[in-house]
Design a protein around this motif. Structure first.
Motif, short mmCIF file in Angstrom:
data_model
loop_
_atom_site.label_atom_id
_atom_site.label_comp_id
_atom_site.label_asym_id
_atom_site.label_seq_id
_atom_site.Cartn_x
_atom_site.Cartn_y
_atom_site.Cartn_z
N LYS A 87 1.18 -1.29 -0.12
CA LYS A 87 0.37 -0.59 -0.46
C LYS A 87 0.82 1.51 0.11
O LYS A 87 2.12 1.82 0.65
N ALA A 88 0.35 2.17 -0.52
CA ALA A 88 0.85 3.30 -0.97
C ALA A 88 1.27 3.99 0.50
O ALA A 88 -0.24 5.89 0.84
N ASP A 89 1.73 3.89 1.63
CA ASP A 89 1.36 4.45 2.77
C ASP A 89 2.72 5.47 3.00
O ASP A 89 2.43 5.38 4.03
N THR A 90 3.87 5.66 2.24
CA THR A 90 4.97 6.52 2.75
C THR A 90 5.32 6.95 1.83
O THR A 90 4.94 7.03 0.49
N TYR A 91 6.12 8.40 2.05
CA TYR A 91 6.33 8.92 0.76
C TYR A 91 7.63 8.48 -0.06
O TYR A 91 7.62 8.97 -0.56
N ILE A 121 -3.53 2.33 -3.78
CA ILE A 121 -3.88 3.16 -2.50
C ILE A 121 -5.18 2.49 -2.00
O ILE A 121 -4.98 3.52 -1.25
N GLY A 122 -6.15 2.77 -3.16
CA GLY A 122 -7.19 2.59 -2.37
C GLY A 122 -8.25 2.12 -3.53
O GLY A 122 -8.36 2.31 -4.40
N GLY A 136 -13.55 5.86 1.47
CA GLY A 136 -12.59 4.64 1.09
C GLY A 136 -12.96 3.70 2.39
O GLY A 136 -13.45 3.28 3.19
N ALA A 138 -10.58 1.01 3.62
CA ALA A 138 -9.00 0.64 3.99
C ALA A 138 -8.60 -0.83 3.95
O ALA A 138 -7.71 -1.56 3.43
N PHE A 155 -7.58 2.77 -6.49
CA PHE A 155 -6.64 3.94 -7.50
C PHE A 155 -4.73 3.09 -7.35
O PHE A 155 -4.81 2.43 -6.57
N GLU A 157 -0.35 4.23 -7.51
CA GLU A 157 0.42 4.47 -7.83
C GLU A 157 1.65 4.43 -8.32
O GLU A 157 1.59 3.67 -7.84
N THR A 180 6.65 10.56 -9.87
CA THR A 180 5.15 9.99 -8.83
C THR A 180 4.06 10.14 -9.95
O THR A 180 3.57 11.52 -10.68
N THR A 182 -0.44 8.83 -10.54
CA THR A 182 -1.33 7.78 -9.74
C THR A 182 -2.48 7.75 -11.18
O THR A 182 -2.67 8.61 -11.61
#
Lengths: 188, 276
Positions: A87-91, A121-122, A136, A138, A155, A157, A180, A182
């Motif tokens: 999952k895209a949860d950090t930068y 992403i979701g 969302g 999650a 979605f 990334e 980057t 989406t």
């Protein structure tokens, strides 16, 4: 009668010639430094353009692959391409699990190397692309695409990196260029 | 008997002197002419270079700003939810609009920040207090982005310079020596149809702007560069039939100051956050 000391004048030619030579040399060296600086600036711009082009190619490849896919699963469960890496949860970027750019035909090569990976992403969001801030889902989303209803969107990334061979790094090192974006997949 | 003139003492005769002066004055005239021409050429090239550089910079800045317009932290949100109606600094956004036209040379845009380091056109980072610790706002477990903290920028032309204004800050100059600015908007009116229907210079209040064509008119800071040759860009104020390129493109009358060097540059961008 005094004798004019002619011999004392002979060295002046040498000195003046040396001074002139020094001035000309300094001018020459100055303009050479200027040229070297200009070429470096131009070279830097060219490199940036090449990297950007390569990174965009990789990014578009990933986006097209997502758009053309039936379903996308986590890479830990399937070996299909495209698949996503968590999952895209950090930068932060992490290019340790990546696909190298090959083009959609699998044959294209670039002037600079490029690679990409996808993160989730979701989703699923119902048709119309969600609508409220609470759309969302999650928890169940990570494994939901097979069971989701047709028309719902997921979605993703896309991270792409372009680099010159040898400069690559799993993170986005300064000599590389990362992009980057989406994108979404609508369940058919 | 005349004294034999000594070889060592012989002087310059008047004829010799005059011939030498005639020759050298021609030479000096020529050299001066070459010098003046070179100087003029140098100044012209400097002016041209200044215009090219300013033009590139202005286009780059505008396209970078436009690339941010309409970014939302939760990609699943529709535009009207992510961007509610808002009015600030003379920019009256309707819900769902991320770019609006204020007047001929004024444009407002807004976007949600991607991370804490998101900088606006003045180089300031995101001032709000929303939680930006995660890249996307799609998680129900975290507090959602506060839409009253959307970043708004106003790009406008003022006093011969391209300026940018953000709320609660004074406007700053981004590029100087700009005489004109022109935007042409690619619009459609349906929030959910990601497509440009037509281009217009005056989008209506309900139009969604999805692409832009923009031109800037640059003017070099030095005077007397054109030596009486007027640019094709300028319109002739004494003859209505002589319409310059700038007026043809934008409809704005342009009377050039004589001797000033003008140049126009154009570019276009699709707003990537608002188009497929």
């Amino acid at each position: 009668m005094t004798v004019f000391p002619r011999h004392r004048q002979h060295g002046a030619v040498l000195v003046i010639a040396l001074v002139m030579l020094l001035i000309v040399t300094l001018l020459g060296v100055g303009s050479m430094r200027e040229v070297a600086l200009e070429s470096r600036i131009t070279g830097n711009l060219i490199e940036q353009k090449k990297l950007r082009n390569a990174a965009e190619s990789a990014q578009r490849e990933a986006e097209r692959r997502i758009a053309g896919a039936e379903s996308i699963e986590d890479c830990s469960m399937v070996s299909d391409i495209p698949c996503y890496h968590g999952k895209a949860d950090t930068y932060d970027y992490d290019f340790s699990d990546k696909e190298n750019y090959s083009g959609l035909d699998g044959l294209t090569t670039l002037e600079r190397d490029a690679r990409w990976y996808i993160r989730f992403i979701g989703g699923p969001y119902n048709a119309g692309g969600g609508g409220t801030n609470d759309a969302g889902n999650a928890g169940g989303a990570l494994a939901g695409i097979e069971t989701a209803e047709s028309g719902s969107s997921f979605f993703y990334e896309v991270n792409a990196q372009a680099y010159k061979d040898g400069d690559e790094d799993d993170t986005c090192a300064p000599a590389t260029l990362c992009l980057t974006s989406t994108t979404l997949l609508i369940k058919k | 008997m005349f004294p034999i003139p000594s070889r060592n003492q012989r002087g310059l005769s008047l004829v010799e002197l005059m011939v030498a002066m005639a020759l050298s004055s021609f030479l000096i005239l020529g050299v001066t002419q070459i010098y003046l021409d070179n100087k003029r050429n140098y100044l012209y090239q400097q002016g041209q270079g200044e215009n090219v550089e300013n033009g590139r910079f202005a286009l780059m800045l505008i396209s970078e700003r436009l690339a941010k317009a309409g970014y939302r932290r939760n990609p699943a949100l529709t535009m009207d939810i992510a961007f509610p109606a808002q009015s600030v600094d003379g920019c009256a956004f309707k819900e769902g609009q991320a770019v609006i036209r204020v007047d001929d040379a004024t444009l407002c845009l807004r976007y949600q920040p991607r991370d804490e380091n998101e900088t606006n056109c003045l180089g300031n980072t995101f001032p709000g207090s929303s939680d930006l610790s995660k890249p996307y706002d799609s998680d129900t477990t975290q507090a959602h982005f506060n839409t009253s903290e959307i970043m708004v920028e106003k790009i406008f032309l003022d006093g011969g310079a391209l300026k940018c204004k953000v709320p609660d800050q004074t406007a700053q100059e981004l590029v100087s020596n700009i005489a004109g600015l022109y935007f042409d908007y690619g619009v459609n009116s349906d929030l959910y149809t990601l497509k440009v229907n037509s281009y217009t210079t005056t989008p209506g209040p309900g139009d969604i702007i999805r692409a832009l064509r923009y031109s800037t008119l640059l003017v070099a800071s030095t005077n007397n560069l054109t030596q009486g040759v007027e640019s094709k860009i300028c319109s002739n104020p004494n003859n209505d039939d002589e319409i310059g390129d700038w007026e043809k493109l934008t409809g704005q009358t342009l009377t050039c100051e004589s001797g000033k060097l003008y140049q126009m540059v154009s570019s276009s961008s699709t707003l990537r956050n608002l188009m497929p």
